[in-house]
Every structure is written in C-alpha cells, then in structure tokens.
Design an enzyme around this catalytic site. Structure first.
Site, PDB file in Angstrom:
ATOM      1  N   ALA A   1       0.850  -1.185   0.000  1.00 35.04           N
ATOM      2  CA  ALA A   1       0.000   0.000   0.000  1.00 35.04           C
ATOM      3  C   ALA A   1       0.888   1.238   0.000  1.00 35.04           C
ATOM      4  CB  ALA A   1      -0.876  -0.014   1.247  1.00 35.04           C
TER       5      ALA A   1
ATOM      6  N   GLU B   1       4.207  -5.452   7.171  1.00 41.42           N
ATOM      7  CA  GLU B   1       3.427  -4.344   7.736  1.00 41.42           C
ATOM      8  C   GLU B   1       3.793  -4.007   9.171  1.00 41.42           C
ATOM      9  OE1 GLU B   1       2.212  -6.626   5.734  1.00 41.42           O
ATOM     10  OE2 GLU B   1       0.678  -5.829   4.400  1.00 41.42           O
TER      11      GLU B   1
END
Ligand code: 3HC
Length: 686
Positions: free
Chosen positions: A60, A122
């Site tokens: 992302a 992440e």
C-alpha cells in the site's frame, strides 16, 4: 502512473505501473478494480498480473496513511480478484510486499522469479496486513509458517516461497510461464480464501507472542497480528477480514504507526543536503588506518561493497592482528550464510594488509581509525599526506576529538572530513559525516557518496564534543549518574529505560563497551568542564576499582563465569559511600521520574545541538538516535518523541528541574522558541 491492461486472444495482461516501487495508491486500486470488470466483460480466460519496472508492488502507498485512504480499499480489490470467474495469475518479479503480497494471495495461481522477495512486512510500519494477509496466508502456507512470517514481517525469497507453498512455480520469466499454465489446472485451482485455514496449538501462539515481545518489545502490531491469525482458525474469511480491517484502520492511526512511518521516510530521505552539489571523488581504492575492531569493521564494509582496501597497521604483529580481525568477520558472514565461498574469496582478494604506508599511495580515500589520541592522529595523517595522492580525500573516524584540530595538522585542511562509523561498522547503518570548518564540499560529497555505496544512513554533523550522537549520550549518562547518586540504582535506572523501549539500559551498555572509554573522555574534558557544574565521581571510582565492565567480569553488574548479568549489591554500598562523601541526602526515584529526567536531559541537549547548527534538522537527530543509540524505533526517534510531548510540556518539565540545578537544566533557546511560537521541534529552523 496507472494500471495498464491489454488483451491478446483470451488472455488479459494487467500491469501495475507506479514508479519507483509500484506502491498501491487510490489510482492503482481503482485501476485494478476496473481491470477485474474489464476482464469479466471481455470474457477472458485468464489475467496475468505483473508490475512494471523493479517490482510487482511494494505494498500500500504509505504516504496515504496519514489520512483516511480514499476508496476503493484494497480488501475489496483482493476479494474481487479472488472471486472473479476469470482466473488471475500473479507473475512476480522484484518485490511483492504488503498489499502487493495480498494481491498475490488473492490470485488463483502464483509464479515467481527465484530472486523475488515476497512478504508481509506491515508490522515494521506499526500496522498489520489489512487486505486479507492474516486470513489468506495461513490458508495457503499453514498456520505455523504464517506465525513465523507475519508477526516478524520477514519476507521470503522466491525459492523459499516455493518451498513453503506460497508460490506454485518458479521461473525467470513469470509472465511467459503464466501464459503456459494449463487451462485445466487453472480451472481446478481452489481460491486461497476457500482453503482450510490450518491450525496450530495454543502453545505455538504463546511462543509466537513471547518471541514478538522479545524481538519487538513495546510494539502493538505484532501481537495484534498473532491475535488475527488465531482468529483465522475459526472465523470465516469474511469475518476474519472484517476483524483484520478494523484492526488495520485503528493501528494505521496509532502513535506507533505514525512514528514508524516517520522514521521509514526519514531513512529513505537521508542524503546529501541540496546545497552540496560538488562532484564526489571517484573512489575505487580506500586506505583504512588501524585494524582494530572499528578499522576491521570499516574495511569489511568496504570490501563487501566491492572496494579495494589497503588496511594499514604499524608493524608485523599489527598486520597479523588486523588480518585476523577482518578474517573473523568474513568467516562469520560465511557461516551465517550472508556470503558464499566465492564471495568470501572475492572479499579476501580485495583486501591488502600492510605496515607500509606506500601501499596506500594510489588510494582515492583514506579513513583513519587509529587510537583516540590527537598525537596518534597527527602522526597518522602526517604519514598519509606524505605518500598519498594530493587529490585523495582524507577522513577521520574519531568519535570525540576535534576534527578542526586534526585538520590543522594537515598541509591542506580542506581534504579532511569526519566519517564517524558505529561499531560494528559493517553492520550499523548510521554514518555521521562531520563537517570541519575547512572541509571542502568535495570531501563532504565523497562522504555522502560512500555512505550510499555502503548502504548506510548518512547524517551531516558539525564539530563539537561528541558531534550529534555522543554528545546526547554524554548528557544521558550525566543525568543517569545524577539520579544514581541521588538515590537510585543502576538496575532501576536501566529497567526504567528498558520499559521505555530501549533494548538495554545505559549501565548495561557501558559494561558492554567498557567503563574506561567514558572515563578517558571525562579526563579529556577535565580542562574545559565548567567548574560550577555538578560532577558525579562514581564512574571514576568504578574504574579505579577495576570495575571496567564485562571484560573484567564486573562493572555496574557482575558477570559470573562470563555469563549473563546479575545485580551486584556491592554497587549500592559504593554509591551510598560516594553520596555520603558528597553530602547527598538520597531519596527514592520512581521509574516515571527516572524517565522524565533522562529523556528531558537528552531532548534539551538535542535541541541545543539543533540550535547551534551541529545537526541540520530534528529528523537528523531522530536518525542518529534510532540507528546509532538504540532509541526505540517505534517512538520515531528522540525529537519525534519530544514532539509527541510538545515543546510547552518539555519547557515546563525543564523549568521544574531547573529549580534543583539551574545550570544543568537550563532550557535551550530552541525549546523556549518552539514553546513560545507553538511550533514543533521538527518545524524549527535556524
Ligand atoms: N509506499 C510509498 N512509498 C514507498 C513504499 C510504500 N509502501 N515503499 C517504498 N516507497 C518509496 C520510498 O519512500 C522511496 O521513495 P524516494 O525515492 O522518494 O525516497 C522509494 O519508494 C524507493 O524505496 P527505497 O529507497 O526503500 O528502495 P529500496 O530498493 O532500498 O527498497 C523496498 C525497496 C524493499 C520496497 C522498501 O522501500 C520497503 O521496504 N518498502 C516498504 C514495504 C512495506 O512495508 N510494505 C507494506 C506497506 S503497508 C501495506 O501494504 C498495508 C496493506 O496490508 C493494506
């Protein structure tokens, strides 16, 4: 920036194109969603998903994370890909990380180059996979592997991915291979979301939690990831993904995630300042003077980056020792699988160790890493400048000595720059590039170019005692010693800072590096120390008693049999005695009070460093404290942390402490300025 799509017969080709790393922002998400509709409307048999340039996708776009990312969201994109009647095939080269890996998991079939890197990192940004990663990965590779990968954020190579079943095939040309995949197989491939999630024993989850608490202490995201993996055992994909998304959204807004993003982008942005436009020297051969721990580490870092290195020592014994020191690093890199036999031989081949300075005559750069004494440095540079090319850049690795004074010993002081490496120099990422009064822009630019080549994080520092990092460290020590004298113990002080997030407290760290180093510094500072400033002599007493730290088996702690540290009650007697001599009425300090004092001491010193122009920005101080001094990464660095307190709170705290000792706790002009103007430290400019 776009998602391109093209049809060839019954095949569709969808390519993510968002240089440099194909981060997945709103436009890419929308483009992918449109591509799903397009492939279905066109009645295609398969879609081959790939990335343009260096990667499939690095995840992302984290630049969107400061606000609510606009729709469509990635879970929706992944779900549409997975549920589509058109089979999507992931063709992976370069990176498939985070959201990129989650797209891969949603595909029906996965082909990777052997050297691809696939992972869900992440947690390193303070979040968890937010587009199905925690629910689909255990379904594909099993819970045990998922527990190993997601809470650590560790990526795997294409080869490892194949071994654990994360990808179906390896090929140097994944798009070409995807065209060849048998239509029948493709038809039979079960979407990952429909697989059974696999399970693990409660003890496996407990073990993963313990490991996360050890490795990433204080951080919320790894534990949250484990909780979601546990949920994947029983929840439907839909329910699991709903819980995952909620956790992701909450974590994205958290202080920890903000801090980790700050330091992530600060590290990426660490480069030469804009005004430094000089052409760096072309460096192919580096002379390193001194083959002790630091010099050997620097020499290894250089040969590792492909440089030819001449390591200079004083005599035959020194040459032998230096060769042995670098050899040990090469052997351990080999043993740990970082390099192979050929790589080790190549590194040895690039290294010459000699006691003849003439061997460095054609070096482009010389880095002095000799003993910390002005006489020694002057002698080394005297010898160097008599043999080395006139246009070669000279550098000193001094930690504390005055770079301008060293430069003054040279015929041409503009050749000299400080290159302050951190031990072990082949591992630690930080490099302080110290600008002396006379340092030429070419010498400075050469330092920055070298940092890039060594993949280090360069930070420009001005000349002062300790530059940026060691100057803050000295103040940290002084504040700790004062608390110690006034009523605490080394272990309570260490514990308070470990609770804050440091891997190790200041006293244990000193035991590791040896108390004699700080002692030598204090002796050097005797001449210039303000006589009105309170001086704590406990460290001197320790050295006088031979309590030099680990190497002596005893320091602030005791190390029986060379093993782990144990509390030493004798220290309490020693401290009490010193307090008695100094007529100090000792009192208790809570952990909060200890942290308050030690952190404010560091913040105040750091802002003084900023005000004097020794550091260019608060961000540079964050880079130094995180990458060289163990400041908890998830707090974003010392100044980022100070900004979470706010300048007004820092000022108030310092003014409170200044009532005790006005000299030591006087707020720096930058603290006052920021508090008055109501601005953050990171916004402050000279
Ligand atoms: N978002 C935005 N920008 C990113 C990015 C990301 N995810 N990853 C890298 N970049 C930018 C960098 O800031 C840098 O920008 P710059 O050139 O302007 O300084 C540029 O891309 C190149 O990056 P590096 O200098 O780091 O290049 P390297 O080759 O050294 O490393 C990398 C490449 C391994 C991809 C490294 O950049 C990296 O680790 N990136 C982060 C990967 C990651 O954590 N992904 C997960 C994101 S969160 C997520 O996906 C949530 C999802 O689950 C919903």
């Amino acid at each position: 920036m776009a998602v391109s799509r093209r049809r060839d017969g019954i095949y569709g080709y969808v390519e993510i194109d968002n240089p440099p790393v194909n981060a997945i922002g709103q436009e890419i998400r929308q483009g992918l969603l449109d591509a799903v509709d397009w492939a279905e409307a066109e009645g295609l048999e398969r879609v081959i998903l790939s990335g343009k340039g260096r990667a499939l996708a690095a995840g992302a776009d984290t630049r969107e994370f400061d606000a609510e990312p606009p729709p469509p969201h990635l879970p929706e994109v992944a779900n549409r890909i997975e549920k589509s009647p058109v089979a999507w095939i992931a063709a992976i080269h370069g990176f498939a990380l985070g959201g990129g890996a989650e797209l891969v998991l949603a595909c029906r079939y996965r082909i990777a180059r052997p050297d691809a890197m696939i992972g869900l990192p992440e947690v390193n940004l303070g979040v968890i996979p937010g587009a199905g990663g925690t629910q689909r990965l255990p379904r594909l590779v099993g819970m045990e592997k998922a527990l190993e990968l997601i809470p650590t954020g560790k990526p795997v190579s294409g080869v490892e991915a194949k071994a654990i079943g994360l990808v179906d095939e390896l090929d140097d040309d994944p798009v070409g291979y995807a065209e060849m995949v048998n239509t029948e197989w493709l038809g039979m491939a079960v979407p990952v979301g429909e697989l059974n999630s696999g399970a693990a024993e409660p003890e496996d989850f407990a073990k993963a939690r313990r490991a996360a608490e050890n490795r990433m202490r204080g951080q919320v995201a790894p534990l949250k990831a484990i909780e979601l993996l546990e949920l994947a055992q029983t929840a439907s994909l839909e329910d699991g993904m709903r819980a995952e998304r909620e956790a992701f959204v909450e974590l994205r807004k958290s202080e920890q995630a903000r801090a980790l993003r700050h330091i992530f982008f600060a590290e990426r942005g660490a480069r030469a300042p804009d005004w430094l436009t000089a052409e760096p020297a072309k460096v192919e051969h580096v002379a390193v003077v001194g083959g002790g721990t630091m010099g050997a580490g620097i020499a290894y870092a250089l040969v590792n980056a492909g440089q030819a290195v001449t390591l200079l020592e004083t005599d035959a014994d020194g040459v032998e020792r230096a060769r042995g020191n670098v050899g040990k690093i090469i052997d351990s890199s080999l043993k740990r699988g970082f390099i192979d036999d050929d790589g080790a031989a190549a590194r040895r081949g690039r290294l010459t160790v000699s006691s003849d300075y003439g061997a460095a005559a054609d070096a482009d750069l010389a880095i002095e890493a000799a003993f910390e004494s002005m006489e020694v440095k002057a002698e080394v540079f005297g010898r160097l400048q008599s043999v080395i090319r006139a246009d070669a850049v000279l550098a000193t690795n001094t930690s504390y000595l005055d770079v301008d004074e060293i430069a003054g010993t040279l015929a041409d002081p503009s050749r000299l720059v400080g290159l302050h490496f951190f031990a072990p120099a082949h591992i630690m990422k930080l490099l302080e590039i110290v600008r002396g009064k006379a340092s030429s822009e070419r010498a400075l630019a050469t330092g920055f170019a070298l940092a890039k080549r060594l993949r280090k994080i360069p930070v420009l520092a001005g000349v002062c005692d300790g530059f940026i990092g060691n100057r803050i460290l000295s103040r940290y020590r002084e504040a700790a010693d004062t608390v110690l004298m006034d009523g605490s113990t080394p272990w309570d002080i260490d514990e308070a800072m470990v609770e804050f997030g440091y891997a190790m407290g200041i006293y244990e760290t000193q035991d590791l590096s040896g108390l004699d180093i700080a002692h030598a510094n204090r002796r050097r500072q005797d001449a210039t120390r303000d006589p009105n400033r309170r001086y704590i002599p406990i460290g001197d007493r320790m050295v006088a008693e031979g309590r030099l730290g680990r190497k002596a088996g005893v320091g602030w702690y005791r190390y029986p049999g060379g093993g782990g540290k144990v509390v030493d009650p004798l220290i309490e007697d020693l401290v009490r005695e010193e307090a008695h001599f100094a007529k100090v009425a000792r009192r208790e300090f809570s952990a909060d009070e200890i942290r308050h004092r030690l952190l404010l001491a560091m913040v105040n010193e750091a802002t003084a460093i900023l005000g004097e122009g020794i550091a260019q920005t608060a961000r540079d101080i964050d880079l130094v404290t995180v990458n060289g001094y163990g400041f908890p990464r998830w707090r974003g660095g010392l100044m980022h942390y100070a900004d979470t307190l706010g300048a007004a709170t820092v000022l108030e705290g310092l003014e409170g402490l200044a009532k005790e000792d006005a000299l030591v706790w006087a707020p720096s002009p930058v603290v006052r300025d920021c508090a008055e103007k109501g601005i953050s430290f990171s916004a402050w400019r000279r």
